[in-house]
Write an enzyme that holds these catalytic residues in place. Structure first.
Site, PDB file in Angstrom:
ATOM      1  N   TYR A 453      12.137  13.630  12.477  1.00 48.31           N
ATOM      2  CA  TYR A 453      10.701  13.365  12.580  1.00 48.31           C
ATOM      3  C   TYR A 453       9.910  14.421  11.798  1.00 48.31           C
ATOM      4  CZ  TYR A 453       6.185  11.973  14.427  1.00 48.31           C
ATOM      5  OH  TYR A 453       4.884  11.552  14.528  1.00 48.31           O
ATOM      6  N   SER A 533       7.439   6.199  11.997  1.00 46.89           N
ATOM      7  CA  SER A 533       6.089   6.735  11.846  1.00 46.89           C
ATOM      8  C   SER A 533       6.108   7.879  10.832  1.00 46.89           C
ATOM      9  CB  SER A 533       5.556   7.174  13.213  1.00 46.89           C
ATOM     10  OG  SER A 533       4.165   7.348  13.190  1.00 46.89           O
ATOM     11  N   ASP A 616       0.062  -3.324  14.275  1.00 46.62           N
ATOM     12  CA  ASP A 616       0.070  -1.871  14.402  1.00 46.62           C
ATOM     13  C   ASP A 616      -1.278  -1.327  13.940  1.00 46.62           C
ATOM     14  OD1 ASP A 616       0.533   0.841  14.423  1.00 46.62           O
ATOM     15  OD2 ASP A 616       2.447   0.739  13.363  1.00 46.62           O
ATOM     16  N   HIS A 651       2.352  -0.213  17.406  1.00 46.66           N
ATOM     17  CA  HIS A 651       3.115   0.880  16.803  1.00 46.66           C
ATOM     18  C   HIS A 651       4.467   1.076  17.475  1.00 46.66           C
ATOM     19  CE1 HIS A 651       3.432   4.309  14.191  1.00 46.66           C
ATOM     20  NE2 HIS A 651       3.647   5.132  15.192  1.00 46.66           N
TER      21      HIS A 651
END
Length: 679
Positions: A453, A533, A616, A651
């Site tokens: 991430y 993301s 989203d 999302h």
């Protein structure tokens, strides 16, 4: 049809052929999406293991699931999902031994199970409950009020979803509540911005609710209010930006004074943030101002309102990161992150350590649930080999006991976890978790999926993940790299992967992939990468900067257009992490790594699966659409470039378990196919 737009700046000229994909509603976009869906489905239909994976994943999720109880004056509210159910059901019961009663069953909210219970909060006496419904599983919810005893909604009209309303806090007597929403006087084209605080009195028309705080805030500021337990003080926190830096400021209003105003108590410190809670007239402050790994301070509220603002350090900064805290009666509980696992300590209100809570092992704990003057504290624990478990700490006896434990769905004794350390490009040491089957031969040929991430101060800590089991059982290695940009080691670790340091995140991740190969775990042809993301930005940048490093890449709801991200939904809130594309020097840096802008014609790219949702409203799906289109036209390898779009979802993707299983089985089918795992 193509819109060719010159994206001119002082540093570059970019001719963009895919701008039209930014508009979901255009007929040509819908036609293009239908073509993508047909192509992607045709790919998955030829993978023989797809049905088997769907069956295995369905079985793994076929167990009862529980949420942490939330107590209010003897009533307990909690989520539960029975093994046969698709979605959580919200229950209430009288006392810990009472009979559960259904309040809201998400399985019945809509026929296609895309409407979700997105938020809920009982009043302090447990008589009423504000709850939010999202009709596409995204951030847009309408607020309603329920009478808990009857389970019926009040006659109040729902607060409509168009203004992105968000519940803040109840009044002390349960007669009304504060919430935030978009200021209707502001541009309708920016519904996630221009947030103001309103008060709603039960029984009144919400269209008459007036602004009570934030009338002079900037459009990107995010306000939120909270009321002290005694009802004396209403605190208003504002998360803001100054010159592209995160900051926070706090105002407090004395509710005992008629006509009183909000008084600025804690000023903004650009680049630093804080969170607060009130207890017995004291303000408890978690701050990283001059404390990169955070500390906790305490301040007398009455003194502060008189201008005497001299907070006392209660829990000083240490090597461990202060993550979460809660004050219950005479007790202060603090969860720390130490080498990417949780430690919970109990203190008295003077900051003296009482004890360290004994956890089942190295994992992730927290999620405190309590009442300010209650006699119990609930908290959760999970690790790679321990399914989510809920504990209840009796503050009268001091004993902590297991309250609920979820079934793993498989034999966790067969799984091994290891934490390793490797060096990044600049020599920085990075931690990484490896999860695999016990007895697995380290032969340099194991199929491996690397996850990362690296952004927004978010830490990747040990958590139970059922969906990786089919992969692990077939000799796969699941790796999680704790790269810079995350929050694992505090503010400095976060800032080392922000703005013009963002390349560190990408270098850390690429170094993890190389280490897995060099250490003899896998090889390029059996290595895939995964991120969602900001993690999708990570995987897409990894393949545009290192096209021959891995066999396959998966990007879930990714950010890919770094020159226009701030123009959609709430993207302007990401400027402190990414930088402002409207500033020439920052634009030049962003252009240098922006995945969409760095796809090269004629390059041989690895196999790519991009997963997004059509509704989203956090990361606009245009990022996925444009990246898929650009890769498809530029790629000269035989590897597939696929786009999978979840319909009527936000999302977080599919909300119902059955739909999540469909999505997960497709993702793992892609991994199995590309890494040569299908026999």
């Amino acid at each position: 049809m193509e819109d060719k737009v010159n994206n001119k700046a002082k540093t570059e000229t970019w001719v963009e052929p895919h701008r039209y994909l930014e508009s979901n509603e255009r007929p040509e976009v819908q036609e293009w999406l239908r073509g993508q869906a047909e192509k992607t489905e045709a790919y998955f239909q030829r993978i023989p293991v797809r049905d088997q994976l769907r069956k295995e994943l369905t079985e793994l999720f076929a167990h009862d699931d529980y949420g942490t109880p939330y107590g209010r004056c003897g009533r307990y509210f909690f989520f539960k999902r029975d093994a046969h159910q698709d979605m959580n059901v919200l229950y209430v019961q009288e006392g810990l031994s009472g009979t559960p009663r259904v309040l809201i069953d998400q399985n019945t909210l809509s026929g296609d199970k895309t409407t979700t219970l997105s938020s809920w909060s009982p009043s302090r006496d447990g008589k009423f409950m504000v709850y939010g419904l999202s009709k596409a599983g995204n951030d847009r919810e309408e607020l309603r009020v329920m009478h808990v005893a009857t389970g019926n909604d009040l006659a109040d009209l729902p607060i409509p979803a168009e203004g992105y309303p968000s519940f803040n806090t109840w009044n002390a007597d349960g007669s009304g509540f504060w919430y935030t929403k978009h200021d209707p006087r502001a541009p309708l084209s920016e519904p996630k911005l221009h947030q103001r605080v309103y008060y709603h009195l039960l029984g009144s028309d919400p269209f008459g609710d007036e602004i009570v705080f934030g009338d002079d805030l900037k459009k990107e500021d995010i306000p939120s209010v909270g009321l002290s337990e005694d009802g004396h003080f209403l605190k208003a926190t504002v998360w803001c930006q100054v010159n592209g830096l995160h900051c926070t400021k706090l105002f407090i209003k004395d509710m005992r004074k008629v006509g009183g105003n909000f008084i600025l108590v804690l000023k903004k410190q650009p680049g630093s943030e804080f969170s607060t809670m009130t207890h017995r007239g004291q303000l408890y402050i978690r701050t990283n101002y001059n404390a990169p790994r955070w500390r906790i301070e305490v301040l007398d509220i009455n003194e502060a309102l008189q201008g005497r603002i001299h907070p006392t350090v209660l829990i000083p900064e240490s090597d461990a990161l202060v993550e979460e805290y809660d004050v219950v009666g005479n007790h202060l509980f603090v969860s720390f992150l130490h080498n990417v696992h949780t430690v919970i300590k109990q203190y008295d209100l003077n900051g003296t350590v009482v004890r360290e809570l004994q956890l089942p092992g190295l994992g992730t704990a927290g999620g405190f649930s309590s009442e300010a003057e209650g006699n119990e504290l609930f908290y959760s624990f999970s690790s790679f080999v321990v399914p989510p478990s809920i504990y209840r700490l009796d503050l009268t006896t001091g004993s902590s006991a297991l309250f609920k434990k979820m079934d793993a769905g498989f034999d966790v004794r067969k799984i091994k976890t290891t934490q390793v350390w490797y060096r990044s490009k600049d020599g920085t040491t990075i931690p990484m978790f490896l999860i695999y089957k016990k007895g697995l031969a380290q032969n340099g040929n194991n199929p491996t999926l690397l996850y990362g991430y690296g952004g927004f101060d978010i830490s990747l800590t040990p958590n139970f993940t059922s969906s990786i089991v089919p992969f692990i059982e077939r000799d796969g290695i699941y790796a999680i790299a704790n790269i810079r940009g995350g929050g694992e080691y505090g503010k400095e670790w976060h800032e080392a992967g922000m703005k013009t340091n963002k390349q560190n995140s990408f270098d850390d991740f690429a170094a993890a992939a190389r280490w897995l190969i060099q250490a003899g775990y896998t090889r390029k042809e059996r290595l895939a990468i995964l991120g969602g993301s900001n993690g999708g930005l990570l995987t897409m940048t990894t393949i545009t900067q290192n096209h021959d490093l891995v066999k396959a890449a998966i990007a879930q709801v990714p950010v890919t257009d770094m020159l226009r991200y701030h123009l959609f939904d709430g993207g302007v809130h990401w400027i402190p992490d990414y930088g402002n594309p409207d500033e020439p020097e920052m634009r030049k840096y962003l252009f240098g790594y922006s995945p969409y802008h760095n796809v090269r014609d004629g390059e041989k790219y690895p196999a790519v699966l991009i997963i997004t949702s059509d509704n989203d409203d956090r990361v606009h799906p245009m990022h996925s659409y444009k990246m898929a289109a650009r890769l498809q036209e530029a790629n000269t390898s035989s590897n597939p470039i696929l786009l999978r779009v979840e319909l009527k979802a936000g999302h977080g993707g599919a909300s119902a378990i059955s739909k999540y299983v469909e999505q997960a089985s497709d993702m793992w089918s892609f991994v199995f196919d590309q890494l040569g795992m299908i026999k």
